[in-house]
Each structure stands twice: as structure tokens, then as C-alpha cells.
Design an enzyme around this catalytic site. Structure first.
Site, PDB file in Angstrom:
ATOM      1  N   ARG A 239       0.854  -1.194   0.000  1.00 27.25           N
ATOM      2  CA  ARG A 239       0.000   0.000   0.000  1.00 27.25           C
ATOM      3  C   ARG A 239       0.878   1.229   0.000  1.00 27.25           C
ATOM      4  O   ARG A 239       1.862   1.283   0.755  1.00 27.25           O
ATOM      5  CB  ARG A 239      -0.852   0.054   1.277  1.00 27.25           C
ATOM      6  CG  ARG A 239      -1.871  -1.025   1.425  1.00 27.25           C
ATOM      7  CD  ARG A 239      -2.308  -1.155   2.867  1.00 27.25           C
ATOM      8  NE  ARG A 239      -1.166  -1.492   3.729  1.00 27.25           N
ATOM      9  CZ  ARG A 239      -1.214  -1.568   5.061  1.00 27.25           C
ATOM     10  NH1 ARG A 239      -2.333  -1.300   5.699  1.00 27.25           N
ATOM     11  NH2 ARG A 239      -0.141  -1.904   5.761  1.00 27.25           N
TER      12      ARG A 239
ATOM     13  N   CYS B 289      -5.326   2.199  -7.378  1.00 24.84           N
ATOM     14  CA  CYS B 289      -5.645   0.776  -7.568  1.00 24.84           C
ATOM     15  C   CYS B 289      -7.143   0.449  -7.523  1.00 24.84           C
ATOM     16  O   CYS B 289      -7.677  -0.084  -8.492  1.00 24.84           O
ATOM     17  CB  CYS B 289      -4.898  -0.056  -6.539  1.00 24.84           C
ATOM     18  SG  CYS B 289      -3.123  -0.038  -6.826  1.00 24.84           S
TER      19      CYS B 289
END
Ligand SMILES: NC(=O)c1ccc[n+]([C@@H]2O[C@H](COP(=O)([O-])OP(=O)(O)OC[C@H]3O[C@@H](n4cnc5c(N)ncnc54)[C@H](O)[C@@H]3O)[C@@H](O)[C@H]2O)c1
Length: 439
Positions: A154, A267
Site C-alpha cells: 500500500r 488501484c
């Protein structure tokens, strides 16, 4: 061991630097010559906590090198990784695989011998097979084994995520070639065996789909709690407590149950869309994901309407301060950030916008309406504002003094889209305070 990594973006640069930290010789290749030149001089093109140190240390030790010369980077490599972008294709939402196929062809043409080619980019199920066809067409003479190793890091905590992942997924083909590729990848990730990271070894198709299924599930979880937050507002419940009460159930888990302005980022939006398209094409639609996408889009747009409503239905000539522009804290990434859905309609409705973000301003300037004023800090943004909107929960916004904020502002409206502040305290400080899903 030695690897070449194509694409020095958020994923390639972090994974490359982390592999180098594991002791692997890493050659990072990018087609963007200016980026490569900057990296060679120690300039990190993105904001990611800890990355500058990691790159500097490993570059100094000679384990991490940057180049535009693919053949040089691939010389002696045990594996070549693709970490190029797979954005949404304009018009239909499918993943745009042109960078992946172009890179795969370049690798095949530059290869001097047998090779393991690993796709780290997020690619739809079936892409591995197509990559194999591209490679075979370019170099029928060479045994190039294709593998999939999707990345789960992340932004904002990318280094920790890469160094201490929940799992590593490795997809390889059948037969001895597949076994060889799996062995190479397992050797590369060997440092993680010490911390007992599970390795999920699968087929290429399964690995590809696992990445999309994971992202779509998380996007769905966020969207679920956002809808529950809306319901909380109608019925006088507190979403924070609902999420806690739900999340303490081990089957549900506490993460990704924070209500907010809708998910964004590099994403979730593109990956949910791509999964929905792939599934529809395969005749097996994922209706929960389709609904998630639609609900989230509506939500981001509705956030601007909340601001207008809080200011009495008209923002023309009013000043709105915005804290946080990036899609989440600790990154400079603006891709699909909620700010891109919230600020333009406010500007179009005549609001004067004063924005501050600790890292995203450079990119924001290119993406947001021309009239936005970029403030030097949070209090500067709040100066003379009729309303203040907190869009991204950077740590430095948490500790803002409400008294100084109140002093800086002309009005008293605060819209906290991340539920960072305490409603009681904000009301006591004299604000008309709005948050998400709390009474
Ligand atoms: N950003 C994230 O948090 C994240 C997390 C997990 C997975 N992913 C996936 O990883 C992939 C890369 O994402 P990103 O955010 O790092 O993208 P990015 O846009 O930041 O970086 C891509 C890089 O690839 C370079 N490039 C393009 N074609 C090339 C070629 N032929 N040879 C060498 N370099 C080339 C570009 O110049 C760019 O620097 C995507 O598929 C994405 O979905 C991203």
C-alpha cells in the site's frame, strides 16, 4: 541473485529497493530518461516514507542501479520483473495492457539466454498467457518462462508492506519451466522465510485473479461501511461504534471499516472496473463489484453536494478551505483521489478554493481547476474560509488547534469527511460540525 525490474514507479521503485535491501543485485529500468537521471543523482520521484533512505543506502552499496538500457540491466539476471502501469483503458474500463505487452516484447528482444519473466503489475486473468504469446512471437528461439507475482503493498506504508507482507503470491506455469520459475522466485523471497511469510504458489491465472479479488473485496468493504454510515445519519446511530462492534468479530476484521468520502487511489477504482469487465466478458458477472463501483462514484460526487448544503445551498463567492488532496495520507499520489470529484464542482459553482496538502500539491496543480489557491499550511488554507473540508487524514491535521482554526476562519462550518475530530469538542469550539455517519 540478480534481477532487472522494468518500471521505476510506486511499485517498481519500492520493490526494487526492498529486494536490494534483501541483498539482491537490482537493476531498475525505466523508459523515462529524466526519472532515471534523477534517481541516479539521488532524487526520488515520489513521496513514500523511508524510501529516500532505502534507495540511497542500496545505491551507495551498488546493489541498486538505475538505467534506461534494458540489455545491460538484464545481463546475468535470474529474473526480469514487469512493474509498469496498467491504467484503465479510456472508454471501456478494461486494464490498458499496452505497457505490459510492449515491455514484454522489449525484454524478449533484449534477452541473451533463457529467462524468467515475472509480471508484478496488476493484470487481468489471462494476461500471462498473452505475455507468453508476445514473447514467443518475438523470440521463438528462446525459452522464456512467464510467471505472475502480484504486488499487495500500500502506498504510504509500502516498504513495511513489502518487507513484512501478509503473504506472497506466486503463479507459475506447468512443467519443469514452471518449477524452475517457482524456485527462482522462492529464492528471491527467501529472506521472508525467517518471518514465516506464507507463500501461496498457484497457477498464473489464479495468481492474477487473486490480486483483483483481494482489491475488489477491500473496495467492497469500504463501500459497505460508507452505506452503513449514510444509514447511521438517518437513524441516529454512530458508524464508528457500529464498525468497532462489527470489526471485533474475527470473521469480519477491523480494517477497511472506516467510513469516508469514497475510495480513490491508483488501484481500487481501476482494478474494480477491470475485474467487472473481465468477469462480464467471461460470462460470469461480479454484480457486487459492479454495484460497489456505482455506489462509490455516486458517493464521491455527493460529497461536493454536502459542502454546498452545509453552506446553505449556495457556494458562489464563498471561500472553502480544503485540507488534504491526495487519495490517502503519506503519499503524493493523486490518481482518482476524492479531491478530484469534490473540488471541480465546487469551483464550477463559484466557490473560492484554498487547499493545502503536505505532499500532493505538485500533481494537484495539474489536475485541479486553475483558480484553486494552494496554501502554505492548514491554518493558511483556513484563512477567511466560510467552510473547512477535511478530505485526507494527514496526521498533522489531527492535532490542529480548534481555537486557532476558528480564529483563522470567517465562517464556522467544518465538514470532516474522515471523522478525525471529536464532534463534542468541535461543537464546544463553536463550529457547525459535520462528519460521516455520526450523530
Ligand atoms: N501503486 C500502488 O500502490 C500499487 C500497488 C499494487 C500494485 N500496483 C500495480 O503495479 C503496477 C505499477 O503501478 P505504479 O503505481 O507503480 O505505476 P507508475 O505509473 O507509478 O509506474 C510505472 C512506471 O513504468 C514505466 N514504464 C512504462 N513502460 C515501461 C517500459 N517498457 N520499460 C520500463 N519502464 C516502463 C513508467 O515510465 C513509470 O515510471 C500497476 O499494474 C499497478 O496496478 C500498484
Amino acid at each position: 541473485m540478480r534481477i532487472a525490474m522494468l518500471g521505476a514507479g510506486y511499485v517498481g521503485l519500492v520493490s526494487g529497493a526492498c529486494f536490494a535491501e534483501f541483498g539482491v543485485e537490482v537493476r531498475l529500468v525505466d523508459t523515462d530518461a529524466a526519472k532515471v537521471a534523477g534517481l541516479r543523482e539521488g532524487r526520488i520521484p515520489i513521496y513514500e516514507p523511508g524510501l529516500d533512505r532505502l534507495v540511497e543506502d542500496n545505491a551507495r552499496e551498488g546493489r541498486l542501479r538505475f538505467t534506461t538500457d534494458l540489455a545491460e540491466a538484464m545481463a546475468g539476471a535470474d529474473a526480469v520483473f514487469l512493474s509498469v502501469g496498467t491504467p484503465s483503458r479510456r472508454g471501456d474500463g478494461h486494464a490498458d495492457l499496452s505497457y505490459v505487452f510492449a515491455a514484454a516484447e522489449q525484454v524478449a528482444r533484449a534477452a541473451a539466454g533463457p529467462l524468467v519473466l515475472v509480471t508484478k503489475s496488476t493484470v487481468p486473468v489471462g494476461t500471462g498467457r498473452r505475455v507468453r504469446e508476445v514473447v514467443r512471437a518475438a523470440r521463438p528461439d528462446l525459452p522464456i518462462e512467464v510467471a505472475s507475482n502480484p504486488e499487495f503493498l500500500r502506498e504510504g506504508s509500502a516498504i513495511g508492506d513489502f518487507m513484512r507482507p501478509d503473504r506472497v503470491v506466486i503463479g507459475t506455469g506447468d512443467g519443469p519451466g514452471g518449477e524452475r520459475a517457482l524456485a527462482v522466485l522462492k529464492r528471491l523471497y527467501r529472506p521472508l522465510y525467517l518471518i514465516e511469510t506464507p507463500i501461496v504458489a498457484t497457477s498464473i491465472e489464479t495468481a492474477e485473479l487473486t490480486k483483483y479479488a483481494a482489491n475488489a473485496f477491500l473496495a467492497m468493504k469500504v463501500t459497505f461501511i460508507n452505506e452503513v454510515a449514510d444509514l447511521c445519519e438517518r437513524v441516529g446511530a454512530d458508524v464508528h461504534d457500529v464498525a468497532r462492534g462489527m470489526g471485533l468479530d474475527g470473521r469480519i476484521g477491523r480494517k477497511f471499516l472506516r467510513a469516508g468520502p469514497g475510495y480513490g487511489g491508483s488501484c481500487f477504482p481501476k482494478d474494480t472496473l477491470a475485474l467487472a469487465r473481465t468477469a462480464a466478458d467471461a460470462g460470469s458477472p461480479v454484480r457486487l463489484v459492479e454495484t460497489t463501483i456505482a455506489v462509490n462514484e455516486e458517493r464521491k460526487a455527493a460529497m461536493a453536494e454536502r459542502v454546498v448544503a452545509a453552506l446553505g445551498g449556495d457556494v458562489a463567492g464563498k471561500t472553502v478551505a480544503v485540507l488534504g488532496l491526495t487519495f490517502k495520507p503519506e503519499t503524493d499520489d493523486m490518481r482518482d483521489a476524492p479531491s478530484l470529484s469534490v473540488l471541480p464542482p465546487l469551483a464550477a459553482a463559484g466557490a473560492k478554493l484554498r487547499a493545502f496538502d503536505p505532499a500532493g500539491t505538485g500533481t494537484a496543480r495539474q489536475l485541479l481547476p486553475a483558480g484553486v489557491h494552494y496554501a502554505a499550511n492548514a491554518l493558511d488554507a483556513a484563512k477567511g474560509a466560510d467552510a473547512l473540508v477535511l478530505l485526507t487524514e494527514w496526521n498533522e491535521f489531527r492535532a490542529l488547534s480548534s481555537a486557532r482554526l476558528r480564529e483563522a476562519m470567517r465562517g464556522d462550518v467544518v465538514l470532516d469527511f474522515r471523522n478525525v475530530y471529536d464532534p463534542e469538542a468541535m461543537r464546544a469550539a463553536g463550529f457547525r460540525y459535520h462528519s460521516i455517519g455520526r450523530p
